[in-house]
Structures are given as structure tokens and as C-alpha cells.
Write a protein that holds these residues in place. Structure first.
Motif, PDB file in Angstrom:
ATOM      1  N   ALA A  31       0.852  -1.182   0.000  1.00  0.00           N
ATOM      2  CA  ALA A  31       0.000   0.000   0.000  1.00  0.00           C
ATOM      3  C   ALA A  31       0.892   1.238   0.000  1.00  0.00           C
ATOM      4  N   ALA A  32       0.410   2.299  -0.621  1.00  0.00           N
ATOM      5  CA  ALA A  32       1.090   3.584  -0.481  1.00  0.00           C
ATOM      6  C   ALA A  32       0.677   4.185   0.849  1.00  0.00           C
ATOM      7  N   GLY A  49      -7.859   3.197   6.374  1.00  0.00           N
ATOM      8  CA  GLY A  49      -7.301   2.148   5.535  1.00  0.00           C
ATOM      9  C   GLY A  49      -8.322   1.353   4.748  1.00  0.00           C
ATOM     10  N   THR A  50      -9.469   1.966   4.434  1.00  0.00           N
ATOM     11  CA  THR A  50     -10.428   1.293   3.560  1.00  0.00           C
ATOM     12  C   THR A  50      -9.739   0.969   2.235  1.00  0.00           C
ATOM     13  N   VAL A  51     -10.130  -0.133   1.627  1.00  0.00           N
ATOM     14  CA  VAL A  51      -9.383  -0.599   0.453  1.00  0.00           C
ATOM     15  C   VAL A  51      -9.511   0.347  -0.739  1.00  0.00           C
ATOM     16  N   GLU A  81      -5.064   3.524  -6.470  1.00  0.00           N
ATOM     17  CA  GLU A  81      -4.456   2.308  -5.927  1.00  0.00           C
ATOM     18  C   GLU A  81      -4.708   2.287  -4.436  1.00  0.00           C
ATOM     19  N   ARG A  82      -4.211   1.266  -3.769  1.00  0.00           N
ATOM     20  CA  ARG A  82      -4.380   1.167  -2.334  1.00  0.00           C
ATOM     21  C   ARG A  82      -3.548   2.235  -1.640  1.00  0.00           C
ATOM     22  N   VAL A 119      -3.139   4.009   2.207  1.00  0.00           N
ATOM     23  CA  VAL A 119      -3.485   4.102   3.627  1.00  0.00           C
ATOM     24  C   VAL A 119      -3.009   5.461   4.108  1.00  0.00           C
ATOM     25  N   ARG A 160       8.883   2.380  -0.623  1.00  0.00           N
ATOM     26  CA  ARG A 160       7.689   2.430   0.219  1.00  0.00           C
ATOM     27  C   ARG A 160       7.962   1.754   1.548  1.00  0.00           C
ATOM     28  N   LEU A 214       3.855  -1.977   5.668  1.00  0.00           N
ATOM     29  CA  LEU A 214       2.764  -1.649   6.581  1.00  0.00           C
ATOM     30  C   LEU A 214       2.343  -2.908   7.331  1.00  0.00           C
ATOM     31  N   VAL A 222      -2.574  -6.036   0.473  1.00  0.00           N
ATOM     32  CA  VAL A 222      -2.986  -4.861  -0.290  1.00  0.00           C
ATOM     33  C   VAL A 222      -4.497  -4.828  -0.532  1.00  0.00           C
ATOM     34  N   ASP A 223      -5.158  -5.959  -0.296  1.00  0.00           N
ATOM     35  CA  ASP A 223      -6.592  -6.001  -0.574  1.00  0.00           C
ATOM     36  C   ASP A 223      -7.431  -6.187   0.685  1.00  0.00           C
ATOM     37  N   GLU A 224      -6.886  -5.877   1.845  1.00  0.00           N
ATOM     38  CA  GLU A 224      -7.673  -6.013   3.075  1.00  0.00           C
ATOM     39  C   GLU A 224      -7.555  -4.724   3.890  1.00  0.00           C
ATOM     40  N   THR A 225      -8.618  -4.421   4.643  1.00  0.00           N
ATOM     41  CA  THR A 225      -8.578  -3.232   5.485  1.00  0.00           C
ATOM     42  C   THR A 225      -7.653  -3.489   6.674  1.00  0.00           C
ATOM     43  N   LEU A 226      -7.372  -2.439   7.421  1.00  0.00           N
ATOM     44  CA  LEU A 226      -6.502  -2.568   8.582  1.00  0.00           C
ATOM     45  C   LEU A 226      -7.155  -3.454   9.635  1.00  0.00           C
TER      46      LEU A 226
END
Lengths: 229, 229
Positions: free
Chosen positions: A10-11, A81-83, A89-90, A92, B9, B12, B51-55
Motif C-alpha cells: 500500500a502507499a 485504511g479502507t481498500v 491504488e491502495r 493508507v 515504500r 505496513l 494490499v486487498d484487506e482493510t486494517l
DNA sequence: TCAAAAGTGTTCTTGATACACCCATGC
DNA sequence: GCATGGGTGTATCAAGAACACTTTTGA
């Protein structure tokens, strides 16, 4: 140069909700986006976190770059941090909130940040991304925190009258307060030092000016004192 | 597959401070690290955010994988972003805290997570990374939040006695409480429902069991009710 | 009968709330 | 002299703090 990672990352960004207080109103500083996505829309100041700076540093750097503000009260708020909060792009974002003395910073910010503008909290435009959620969270935090920590003074000039302080609390809490009870309580802490000056402002009795004694507060806090409005 | 980015980057992660309550003590769940860095040291459960899941999802997934815990109370705490908190590379961690009913989860966690162990908060071992700071922040949050939100019940079994509840508050707040005043106040909210059962526990008078009425609390909260201990 | 925790009310003190008039100034 | 916001004290009420003895059970 490019950077290779085994897994996608994630960025990471920071965003800042900057509060100011002027004309008995609580205001938020927004910038107009120059680029897509949301080009032309209003958004919170913020940007990408560099790999060699802390989150706090990143927030202060972006604030200086985009709004000209420096040496402000700044605190971390919450991490969003919603997707799909960013369409590209992702991303956070570690949200922060800042409190600035508008009287100090007004002129400076105006020159450094041509596309920055203060909006009353009650009249915000539609915001880019999930920034409306971030503002809501910041306001809730401010409303909570102002009750038990003397952070309100960060929004006032160094010298202020009790009426100004009361109007500030009324604006933040969105509630009316009794003048006598407010003064009794706030003076009871012994943290407001009356100055020899008064504020001559218009055709009425001049008001006593005070300053907040931050040193004394720090000492009292260590001894278990509790500021509570 | 590898992923290319123009700028480096930060990685996270999420970390979880899991609180439990047992034998009148507040406890924290730690795992022993199987890999370097800090191999063999105790640390908080946690890991990389996909990258495809919330925190929130990431925290729950890591908790399930590493400790077997599911369906727990979980809340975001603070994001730790010091530059050198991980010796390998830049890692930003979104810390969470969780509250679990130890009586429910004890057995389960024991099987799923062989290298997980509960430690009394007052007797934690040295922790890896900056995890001691994270635990301290979580405890401070818990101490603050328990005063004005009924989250303490997340740490107790569904049926509990008033003494158990009081001991819980005493353990969290690290302070003694007056029995009569505590009972008066907590019963005054009308949120504890006495059950027909009593707890027979040893050679003394049996204690009345209660349950917390979460539905009633939600309704009262909407009408502006404020839980405050 | 003794030990151990459960249960129960009242008094006192403190802080919160409600409330109305005089004061100093500029126009 | 009047309009405007600045400044002040008291009485009432509610909540918090302090405090000691009786009850029920199991050993």
C-alpha cells in the motif's frame, strides 16, 4: 531508480485537518486539488510519506509545503485504511489534526498557499476521497479533547480575553455556556495570568487580557492535576 | 511476481495488544518470535497488511492465525512510524488493542497457538521492537476508555458477579474502589440485569450473577445517555 | 463456630447549575 | 444618554466520598 518488492505494498500518506478560530467560528483549511483524481475539488492538505521520515515529520512537511504553516500544534488522529478510498491504488492515510493561531498565520499562509482557503466547519464544500470522514473524526476528537486538556489555547492568540475563550469553547462544543460559571471555573485553575493590558475594542468597557501559563500547567500535570472544563 | 514503484515504500503492518482478565489480574497475550529479528523474544501478535484487506481485517486475520482468537472486541489504537523501529527496513505499524473473554477463549487459543502465552501486565518480559511502547499506549487507552464506555464487559464472561466487575475495574485502573459506592453507581445505570442464578464459589455467601444488557445500552446511548464510572 | 466474601444506607462534602444587575467605553 | 459587551456573587441541587456492620455459606 525503481524499487522491487515480493508483495504489493500500500502507499502511505498523511492528511491534516487544520483547525483555526476566527470571528467566533471554527474553521478548517482546505486546498484545491491541482491534479486528478478529484482535480479542482477541495481536499485536506497531505501527501506521501517518505521512507526516511516519521509520520509526524511527513505531516509537518506537507503542511509547510502546501499551506506555509509551521510550528503548529499537531497530533495523530486515526489511520484510514479502507481498500478503495483512493481510486488509483491502495492508499493508507495516517490522519492528523492541527491547531493554529489564525491571527499569526493568516497572512503567511495566504502568500505561500495560493490555493488554500479557510472554510467555516459548518459550511464545508464537498471533499475529495474520504476526507469528509476524516474531518468528522477530527472534530469529534477536538470536542472530546478540549474538555480535559488545555489545547484550546493553541487556537487563540497569546493574549486573549475571557469572552474570546468562551466563544471558542462554544464554537467547538456547539453549545452555549454560562458566562459566570465559565469564568469561575476557568479562573479557578490558576492557569490564566491577567496582563496589565486591556483590549480596547469598540464602544464598550475594555476587556482584561490574559495569557495561558503553559509552564505552570506542565508542573501541575506532573503532580496529578487534571484540567477539566 | 515482483512489484515496481518509483519511490521506496514503507512496509505496513498491524500489531495487536490483546487484553484478558483472569484471577483478578489484567493480562496481555504475547507470542514468541520464531524468526529473526528478535528470534526467541516475546512480541505482540501482528504481521503485514495485504494490499486487498482493510486494517481491521488484517488485525483480525493475524490474530486468528497467530493466536486462534476470533470475534473479539478490536479497535485501532495508534500508528507507530518511527524510522528505525524495525532493524530490517522501514516498517509502519498500525497498532490495535483487543479485549477477550478469557474464560471462552483460553482453551482454544492454547491449541491453535502453541507459542502464545498470557502475561500479567505488571510482569511482562522484555519485548521485541517498540512493542513495550505499544503496550503502554494500549493500557493508557484502556484506562481512559473504560471510564466512559462500557467496554469492561468484553473482558468478563457473559454472567458475572459485581465483585468480579469491581476487581476488573480495580485491575485496569490500578486503584482500589469503595464497594458500596461502586455497586450503587453501576447498578444505577440500569444496565446490569440480575439473573436468577447465583454463583456458589467456596465457603462464603453465594453471589448474585448479572449480565450486561448491551441492547439497552445502545438504545440509551442514542438518546444521549452517558456511561461514566 | 469460624473464616471469607456478599450485601446494604446514611452523612458530609464538593462541584454543577441557575440566575440579574452594574460598569466602562464610543458614538 | 444610550447601546454594547465586560464584569461580578449567591442559593440550590446533585453527585461523589467516606464509612461499619450483618448475612450466608463451607469447612
Amino acid at each position: 531508480m525503481a524499487y522491487n518488492y515480493q508483495y504489493p505494498r500500500a502507499a502511505l500518506t498523511v492528511d491534516c485537518v487544520v483547525f483555526g478560530f476566527d470571528e467566533s467560528e471554527l474553521k478548517v483549511l482546505l486546498i484545491q486539488r491541482a491534479l486528478d483524481p478529484f482535480k479542482g475539488k477541495w481536499a485536506l492538505p497531505g501527501g506521501f510519506v517518505r521512507v526516511d521520515e516519521t509520520l509526524d515529520d511527513a505531516a509537518r512537511r506537507e503542511l509547510a509545503e502546501e499551506t506555509g504553516l509551521e510550528n503548529v500544534f499537531l497530533e495523530q488522529l486515526y489511520t484510514f485504511g479502507t481498500v478503495n478510498r483512493d481510486p488509483r491504488e491502495r492508499v493508507v492515510s495516517v490522519a492528523h489534526y492541527a491547531l493554529v493561531k489564525l491571527t499569526d498565520h493568516k497572512a503567511k499562509a495566504a502568500t505561500d498557499a495560493a490555493n488554500a482557503q479557510w472554510f467555516p466547519i459548518s459550511k464545508l464544500p464537498k471533499l475529495a476521497f474520504d476526507h469528509a470522514d476524516i474531518v468528522a473524526a477530527a472534530l469529534a476528537r477536538l470536542q472530546g479533547k478540549v474538555r480535559y486538556q488545555p489545547i484550546g489555547f493553541e487556537l487563540l492568540p497569546p493574549k486573549f480575553t475571557l469572552s474570546e475563550l468562551q466563544h471558542l469553547y462554544e464554537a467547538i462544543l456547539e453549545a452555549g455556556l454560562d458566562k459566570r460559571n465559565f469564568r469561575k471555573k476557568v479562573l479557578g485553575f490558576g492557569l490564566l495570568m491577567p496582563l496589565k493590558e486591556t483590549q480596547m475594542a469598540g464602544r464598550h468597557r475594555p476587556a482584561q487580557l490574559f495569557r495561558f501559563d503553559a509552564d505552570k500547567y506542565e508542573k501541575l500535570k506532573k503532580r496529578g492535576f487534571n484540567f477539566e472544563l
